[in-house]
Design a protein around this motif. Structure first.
Motif, PDB file in Angstrom:
ATOM      1  N   UNK A 244       0.801  -1.074   0.101  1.00 55.32           N
ATOM      2  CA  UNK A 244      -0.074  -0.122   0.122  1.00 55.32           C
ATOM      3  C   UNK A 244       0.941   1.173   0.123  1.00 55.32           C
ATOM      4  N   UNK A 245       0.355   2.339  -0.672  1.00 60.81           N
ATOM      5  CA  UNK A 245       1.064   3.411  -0.861  1.00 60.81           C
ATOM      6  C   UNK A 245       1.257   4.283   0.566  1.00 60.81           C
ATOM      7  N   UNK A 246       2.396   4.914   0.786  1.00 58.39           N
ATOM      8  CA  UNK A 246       2.723   5.573   1.842  1.00 58.39           C
ATOM      9  C   UNK A 246       2.893   5.055   3.423  1.00 58.39           C
ATOM     10  N   UNK A 247       2.656   3.737   3.489  1.00 53.22           N
ATOM     11  CA  UNK A 247       2.873   2.922   4.469  1.00 53.22           C
ATOM     12  C   UNK A 247       4.132   2.021   4.612  1.00 53.22           C
ATOM     13  N   UNK A 248       4.226   1.741   5.933  1.00 56.73           N
ATOM     14  CA  UNK A 248       5.633   0.896   6.152  1.00 56.73           C
ATOM     15  C   UNK A 248       5.343  -0.136   7.137  1.00 56.73           C
ATOM     16  N   UNK A 249       5.950  -1.183   7.078  1.00 59.94           N
ATOM     17  CA  UNK A 249       5.750  -2.256   7.810  1.00 59.94           C
ATOM     18  C   UNK A 249       5.961  -1.863   9.110  1.00 59.94           C
ATOM     19  N   UNK A 250       7.261  -1.613   9.554  1.00 58.20           N
ATOM     20  CA  UNK A 250       7.557  -0.997  10.847  1.00 58.20           C
ATOM     21  C   UNK A 250       7.780   0.449  10.925  1.00 58.20           C
ATOM     22  N   UNK A 251       7.218   1.273  12.001  1.00 58.25           N
ATOM     23  CA  UNK A 251       7.587   2.661  11.720  1.00 58.25           C
ATOM     24  C   UNK A 251       8.557   3.005  13.061  1.00 58.25           C
ATOM     25  N   UNK A 252       9.588   2.916  12.602  1.00 61.62           N
ATOM     26  CA  UNK A 252      10.669   3.191  13.595  1.00 61.62           C
ATOM     27  C   UNK A 252      10.996   4.579  13.893  1.00 61.62           C
ATOM     28  N   UNK A 253      10.290   5.551  13.244  1.00 63.26           N
ATOM     29  CA  UNK A 253      10.524   6.872  13.697  1.00 63.26           C
ATOM     30  C   UNK A 253       9.268   7.401  14.313  1.00 63.26           C
ATOM     31  N   UNK A 254       9.615   8.697  14.756  1.00 64.33           N
ATOM     32  CA  UNK A 254       8.257   9.346  15.584  1.00 64.33           C
ATOM     33  C   UNK A 254       7.469  10.145  14.655  1.00 64.33           C
TER      34      UNK A 254
END
Ligand code: G6P
Length: 456
Positions: A446-456
């Protein structure tokens, strides 16, 4: 280049310490053929191989090459010069002992098998995930139940899909074990941490174990002396290493960005722990087994062709509303998230009782409204809400064990007690998949999404 000199120069080391926020750097000095990795906040691991070494953001990326893994701690600086590997504390410049460990995880083959996308492959693995927990997680859930019993205030903290698992958890603990648990979204924990004391138990719920908001929340709770636990899918992740007692979800690697089987594993563990807390572990196991069987019915060819046809009727709509009450409210939120993330249709989940407080204004002739109506204490009230939507021209799609004259379309969902939540979510996961195919998007990316969000 800055990083290369860090370990030698006090000044430059200080420069790194001045950096604000979460970071992980890897730099290569081509002249001295030195690779340097340093981190603060973001995940970084190194792998020691034969005549080769690796650096990656998580161990899953390198375990195919080596099982000898070093998990870097914050302010660790690793220098790799040929075979010479040295670890420093970036604050003091002093050398540290290398503490790498052998990991013996089972790595799942990357193949799709008979599936076209990982999203659907992982949905089909869900009955297996539930059964594994029913058979193998007894010890962990009893231990976690004891920690909850002893604590004065337990907090479930998650983000995205995991946050809906936490919300569902509050209903499960209330109904099964008559225990109040607090639910906090990871990014909101900062503003609600005042109640944390050394008697609190904070349980981080996360597929990846790397979500920055969760790590930050638990780190803050630790500073306040709270006890920490987690439900996590990735062994060796930052969350896994941070807490006092960890419970593995054991769903196997999730490759699709959109979380499915990890959510089902989180719910299964929370349900099982609620039964353990009520001293009814065997009953919890039976509910899970029944849910796994019922989920296979939902994933059967017949049921799936029916959901496929339903998607063809819905994919052109711009908005889809989903309503539920009680535990089904969290299913409504999770189902709406699946539809949004994959198909980009605007979907919203609501507590059915909230309709009259605003949402009903959005209903026009033909507006699709999915009604989650399991045969439990919410049934009468949720059908009454569905009636209100229908009276304003809404198109009613009922998810229930029995058809009802209010429904314009009906998806049969077998009865499975409190396990019904997982079944309704499975229907919505697969509906979301078919909507995505009809709208010609890639369900796995999916656009704009990441599997793990390691940023704030
Ligand atoms: C991202 C993913 C979601 C996931 C959320 C929490 O936003 O796209 O699918 O639910 O992170 O991830 P976690 O790994 O903590 O469960």
């Amino acid at each position: 280049m800055l990083i290369i000199v860090l370990k030698r120069s006090r000044k430059k080391r200080k420069a790194f310490l001045k950096l604000d926020g979460l970071n992980a750097f890897v730099a290569l000095d081509t002249r001295s053929r030195t690779l340097v990795a340093v981190k603060n906040g973001s995940p970084l691991v190194a792998g020691m191989g034969k005549n080769e070494n690796f650096v990656a953001s998580d161990a899953a990326g390198i375990v195919d090459y080596t099982r000898d893994i070093l998990f870097l701690e914050d302010y660790d600086l690793l220098s790799i010069e040929g075979d010479k590997i040295t670890l420093y504390d970036v604050r003091s410049g002093k050398e540290k002992r290398l503490k790498h460990q052998k990991v013996d995880w089972q790595i799942e083959p990357e193949s799709l098998g008979k599936f076209k996308h990982f999203l659907m492959k992982e949905v089909y693995e869900q009955p297996r995930v539930i059964r594994r927990i029913a058979h193998e997680s007894g010890y962990e859930v009893v231990h976690l139940a004891n920690l909850i019993k002893k604590s004065f205030g337990t907090y479930l903290v998650g983000c995205g899909t995991a946050s809906y698992a936490c919300l569902a958890g509050t209903y499960l603990f209330s109904e099964i074990s008559k225990r109040h648990l607090n639910f906090v979204i990871g990014s909101e924990f900062n503003y609600l941490e005042d109640f944390i004391t050394p008697r609190s138990l904070v349980i981080g719920v996360s597929q990846s174990g790397e979500t920055a908001d969760i790590i930050e929340s638990l780190t803050k709770a630790k500073k306040k002396g709270a006890q920490l636990s987690c439900l996590v899918n990735v062994i060796g992740s930052t969350l896994y290493r941070l807490v006092d007692f960890k419970v593995l979800i054991g769903a196997g690697q999730e490759r699709a960005v959109i979380s499915t089987k990890a959510f089902i594993g989180q719910i299964s563990l929370l349900l099982f722990t609620s039964y353990a807390l009520a001293n009814r572990l065997a009953e919890g196991r039976r509910v899970l087994q029944k849910t796994a069987r019922a989920m296979e019915t939902i994933l059967s060819k017949d049921s799936q062709s029916h959901i496929r046809v339903l998607a063809r009727k819905l994919w052109r709509h711009d908005h889809i509303y989903i309503i539920g009450r009680g535990i089904s409210y969290s299913a409504a939120l999770e189902g709406a998230l699946k539809i949004k993330e994959a198909s980009y249709i605007h979907a919203e989940g609501f507590a059915a009782g909230e309709l009259k407080h605003g949402v009903i204004a959005l209903v026009e002739k033909g507006t699709p409204c999915i009604v989650i109506a399991p045969p439990d204490k919410t049934l009468g009230a949720v059908l009454a809400a569905a009636m209100e939507v229908k009276a304003r021209g809404g198109l009613i799609i009922g998810l229930s064990d029995k058809n009802n004259e209010i429904f314009d379309h009906f998806v049969k969902v077998p009865e499975a007690g409190l396990g019904s939540l997982m079944l309704n979510v499975a229907v919505l996961q697969t509906l979301s998949y078919y909507l995505t195919l009809d709208r010609k998007h890639d369900p796995d990316k999916p656009r704009n999404l990441a599997k793990s969000v390691t940023v704030k």
